[in-house]
Design a protein around this motif. Structure first.
Motif, PDB file in Angstrom:
ATOM      1  N   TYR A 150     -35.923  40.707  24.415  1.00 38.06           N
ATOM      2  CA  TYR A 150     -36.048  39.681  23.651  1.00 38.06           C
ATOM      3  C   TYR A 150     -35.484  38.281  24.127  1.00 38.06           C
ATOM      4  N   LYS A 172     -36.241  36.672  18.957  1.00 38.45           N
ATOM      5  CA  LYS A 172     -37.891  36.844  19.236  1.00 38.45           C
ATOM      6  C   LYS A 172     -37.874  38.211  19.983  1.00 38.45           C
ATOM      7  N   THR A 173     -38.559  38.943  19.723  1.00 34.22           N
ATOM      8  CA  THR A 173     -38.862  40.374  20.317  1.00 34.22           C
ATOM      9  C   THR A 173     -39.836  40.156  21.259  1.00 34.22           C
TER      10      THR A 173
END
Length: 202
Positions: free
Chosen positions: A134, A118-119
């Motif tokens: 991230y 997940k950025t």
């Protein structure tokens, strides 16, 4: 002065004339009349008997009805032995309470973990590439982890300029991952991916 009572002289009964045959009808016989009071008393006795007889029948019917009602009430309140026997049989047939079985857990493998990158933030510098912050999101697809054991999971992040290898711990239904990680990519359109490479029990 009191006058003496006068008593009539008794009349002599007529004697049959000699030579005359005795037919039996010549001598008048006085018939005794039954007094009326006898009939009155007998009628009253009959009426009383009828009244007492009716009352006795009515009382007998009432008593029998009361007894039958009492019998029904006693029958309805008295417990029946078949019900008691049935309840006892049911209680005897009920299985004894047993402890729940102890759950069993499988040893996890690297294929049981699915990772997603997940950025959180991205900073690009033109042709020099971008810096990405991230976090790893972990999904376990197995039947469940033993809450009394802790596993170390090794993973690799792909798509960055340099290879990134890191670990997190998993126990029960939770995983301890870093809240933020950093990586550099060559182009702004590059995507980061992560895969588990090893699972080891502590």
């Amino acid at each position: 002065m009191t006058q003496p009572e006068f008593q009539p002289e008794p009349q002599a009964e007529p004697q049959p004339q000699p030579g005359t045959p005795d037919t039996g009808n010549t001598v008048p016989v006085a018939r005794k009349r039954k007094p009326l009071i006898g009939w009155i008393v007998g009628g009253m006795v009959l009426v009383l008997l009828l009244c007492f007889g009716g009352c006795g029948a009515l009382l007998a019917t009432t008593n029998s009805g009361d007894k039958s009602d009492q019998g029904k009430a006693a029958a309805s309140t008295a417990p029946t032995s078949p019900s008691t026997t049935s309840a006892a049989t049911t209680a005897a047939a009920a299985p004894a309470t047993t402890e729940p079985p102890v759950p069993t857990y499988e040893t996890p493998t690297k294929n049981d973990f699915k990772l997603k990158v997940k950025t959180l933030s991205k900073q690009c510098f033109g042709s020099a590439g971008c810096n990405i912050t991230y976090r790893i999101n972990v999904t376990y697809t197995g039947t469940g982890l033993d809450p009394s054991k802790t596993y170390e999971v090794t993973y690799q992040v792909k798509g960055a300029e340099d290879p990134i290898i890191n670990t997190f711990e998993a126990t029960g239904d939770s995983a301890s991952v870093q809240q933020e990680e950093m990586a550099s990519i060559k182009r702004s359109g590059d995507k980061l991916t992560a895969v588990v490479t090893d699972v080891t029990e502590f």
